[in-house]
Design a protein around this motif. Sequence first.
Motif, mmCIF file in Angstrom:
data_model
loop_
_atom_site.group_PDB
_atom_site.id
_atom_site.type_symbol
_atom_site.label_atom_id
_atom_site.label_comp_id
_atom_site.label_asym_id
_atom_site.label_seq_id
_atom_site.Cartn_x
_atom_site.Cartn_y
_atom_site.Cartn_z
ATOM 1 N N GLU A 146 0.872 -1.162 0.000
ATOM 2 C CA GLU A 146 0.000 0.000 0.000
ATOM 3 C C GLU A 146 0.913 1.216 0.000
ATOM 4 O OE1 GLU A 146 -2.887 2.594 2.796
ATOM 5 O OE2 GLU A 146 -2.044 0.741 3.616
ATOM 6 N N TYR A 147 0.765 2.077 -1.005
ATOM 7 C CA TYR A 147 1.645 3.238 -1.109
ATOM 8 C C TYR A 147 1.082 4.408 -0.305
ATOM 9 C CZ TYR A 147 3.912 7.345 -3.000
ATOM 10 O OH TYR A 147 4.574 8.531 -3.114
ATOM 11 N N ILE A 148 1.937 5.042 0.475
ATOM 12 C CA ILE A 148 1.504 6.191 1.276
ATOM 13 C C ILE A 148 2.205 7.446 0.758
ATOM 14 C CG2 ILE A 148 1.614 7.234 3.591
ATOM 15 C CD1 ILE A 148 1.360 4.413 4.733
ATOM 16 N N GLU A 149 1.417 8.468 0.465
ATOM 17 C CA GLU A 149 2.000 9.738 0.007
ATOM 18 C C GLU A 149 2.363 10.536 1.261
ATOM 19 O OE1 GLU A 149 2.698 10.907 -3.211
ATOM 20 O OE2 GLU A 149 3.598 12.519 -2.026
ATOM 21 N N LEU A 150 3.654 10.627 1.502
ATOM 22 C CA LEU A 150 4.136 11.177 2.770
ATOM 23 C C LEU A 150 3.631 12.599 3.052
ATOM 24 C CD1 LEU A 150 5.961 10.801 5.237
ATOM 25 C CD2 LEU A 150 7.878 11.545 3.860
ATOM 26 N N ALA A 151 3.825 13.484 2.066
ATOM 27 C CA ALA A 151 3.491 14.894 2.306
ATOM 28 C C ALA A 151 2.000 15.101 2.552
ATOM 29 C CB ALA A 151 3.956 15.735 1.127
ATOM 30 N N ALA A 152 1.172 14.143 2.089
ATOM 31 C CA ALA A 152 -0.273 14.289 2.266
ATOM 32 C C ALA A 152 -0.747 13.621 3.558
ATOM 33 C CB ALA A 152 -1.001 13.673 1.067
ATOM 34 N N PHE A 153 0.170 13.014 4.291
ATOM 35 C CA PHE A 153 -0.237 12.274 5.497
ATOM 36 C C PHE A 153 -0.564 13.260 6.627
ATOM 37 C CE2 PHE A 153 0.243 9.508 9.191
ATOM 38 C CZ PHE A 153 -0.435 8.377 8.743
ATOM 39 N N PRO A 154 -1.692 13.034 7.359
ATOM 40 C CA PRO A 154 -2.059 13.990 8.414
ATOM 41 C C PRO A 154 -0.935 14.152 9.441
ATOM 42 C CG PRO A 154 -3.796 12.337 8.076
ATOM 43 C CD PRO A 154 -2.653 11.939 7.225
ATOM 44 N N GLY A 155 -0.648 15.381 9.782
ATOM 45 C CA GLY A 155 0.357 15.659 10.809
ATOM 46 C C GLY A 155 1.794 15.635 10.285
ATOM 47 N N PHE A 156 1.936 15.621 8.957
ATOM 48 C CA PHE A 156 3.278 15.526 8.365
ATOM 49 C C PHE A 156 4.223 16.641 8.845
ATOM 50 C CE2 PHE A 156 5.975 17.229 4.906
ATOM 51 C CZ PHE A 156 6.922 16.210 4.851
ATOM 52 N N SER A 157 3.748 17.902 8.776
ATOM 53 C CA SER A 157 4.655 19.019 9.108
ATOM 54 C C SER A 157 5.110 18.949 10.561
ATOM 55 C CB SER A 157 3.990 20.373 8.892
ATOM 56 O OG SER A 157 3.194 20.334 7.789
ATOM 57 N N THR A 158 4.199 18.611 11.468
ATOM 58 C CA THR A 158 4.578 18.528 12.887
ATOM 59 C C THR A 158 5.612 17.419 13.077
ATOM 60 O OG1 THR A 158 2.239 18.922 13.216
ATOM 61 C CG2 THR A 158 3.550 18.505 15.194
ATOM 62 N N MET A 159 5.352 16.282 12.444
ATOM 63 C CA MET A 159 6.288 15.165 12.576
ATOM 64 C C MET A 159 7.668 15.537 12.035
ATOM 65 S SD MET A 159 4.613 11.474 11.783
ATOM 66 C CE MET A 159 3.364 11.905 10.634
#
Length: 605
Positions: free
Chosen positions: A584-597
Amino acid sequence: LNASLKIDFEPVGLRGPCQPGISVLECARHLGVDLVNLCGGAGKCGRCSVQIIAGDTTPLTKTEKNILSEDHIRRGYRLACETMPLSDLKVAVPPDSLTAPQRAQVESMESPVVPEPLIRLYPVELFQPGFVDLSSDFRRLSNGLTEKYGIHKLSIDVDVLSELPARLRDGKRNICVGLRQQEIIALTGPDTKPMGIAVDLGTTKIAVYLVDLEIGRVLASKGMMNPQIKYGEDIISRFMYAQASPEQAVRLWKIVIDTLNQMISGLCTDSGVLTENIFEVVIVCNTAMHHLFLGLPTESLSRAPYIPVIDSDLDVKAGKFGLKTAKGAYIHFLPNIAGYVGSDHVAMLLAVGILQKKGVVLALDIGTNTEICLSDNGRLSSLSCASGPAFEGAHVKFGMRAANGAIERLRIEDNMTTYQTIGGRPARGFCGSGILDVVAELYKAGAVEKSGRMIDGHPLIRHMDGHKEFVIAVKNSDQTKSSEITFSQKDLREIQLAKGAIRTGIETLLKANNRAKEEIGQIIIAGAFGSYIDLENAKKVGMLPNISEDRIIQVGNAAGLGSRLALASRTKREEAVQIASQVEYIELAAFPGFSTMFTEAMYMG
Ligand code: FES
């Protein structure tokens, strides 16, 4: 005189200031690029040739016209000892002009494989055509195979077909027919052994393996820098280059084909194998390299949402792409997963046996883009993070690729620095593993805060021209000049971005699977850089989560191993397809909370 010109030697990755009036050879010496110069720069040996990619130089000299071929002159080749820069220069150093070969990793863990090649050789006895049997040449050949082996419904490669009449009439009755499933792809002599080539085609490095298909064993291997680097270090700049004109796209493609042919010929010569006995090639690469190789349009791949033209596995004729192999041989591409997760990731997962792993396992291949997969008892999710080229030495003032003279290990004790360089040569910069050590050791020594800020007044940190830096070593690239190798606050920020990207990828996968880092049973680190890093320091800077070291393994070039497995075994090839379909491919930048992480991941520890 303008004393602030810049010169960039590729694919060595060494760059720095140069002066007009000083030859390119001198500049190379000063920067520590080991150019061959048998005559010491007297314009006699012709061995210091380099290619000028961009920038102005002094005109071609009479000596150069005498030594260099017309073709080379047309392609911008010059003798480094006869050429002086008149502007900023980008110079490509061909492998033959380098004395110290670059470290291009081909080694990996071993994994025995039951040979199950797609190619089989069938010895047959041929009868001369005559009035008794008026059937066509192809029918006579296929009837022979049906009678002896019970193989039906044969097809034949058109180039092999065109050599069939001569083969049938050359008086030799015993030949071997190379079959790939139902297709005849080669006609050879009776004692031929089927060979294959596995390729890990990286953005920076290329690894090629010659494999005996009958026994599934590697006979020889070779690593080289990807020569496309001179047209752009990263994928985006190569896309831009290729998209500018069809001629440029062809140039980019051709340079890879030429290099692969050169590597294949070298391996075959070393092993006493004929290139026409190579019956199958498997290439693994990222999706961008895949599209550039196949000449596919790259526009949609270079813009969000980064859609590839194709993601399934693919067979193409090697001859159509100019590879030196048997006439009807195929190149097999393993499947890609997404625009930024290619078949090299699939090959890595195949090599580490991801489908057979129990528990929570992380597998990562660190590079300019770092692909990470988390397997939760066989449920796979993958993503790619833009870790950037800092660990390849770019964007860091004294960064360089892993070549002789690169600091690869560094320790600080009681504010005293000790280090080790590749090849034991005088230090001239540091490669990825060295950079990671610098950051971790400065942090351990209390010279850097958790936020990454260099601490004012610490004995290891000095202020210079308005910025903070750590002096690592004094380099002596020639006997007359000396200068310092330093690591600045700005360099440190670049490394924080790179390691922060990787850690964000790991945290995202854990979060997406509702797992905590304590639940990770194993971390598998693949790739050249990942194999050389100090794990303790990778944890210290926060690139990897803090889990016990016996749960982390470094496996070397696993993508290369995956390509060999897929070449030698059709079962493994099917497993690769299964892996790709299960991810399952996950688009990192679109993942919730990306900037905080990402912000948190920039911190040390
Ligand atoms: S070093 Fe011999 S020709 Fe340049």
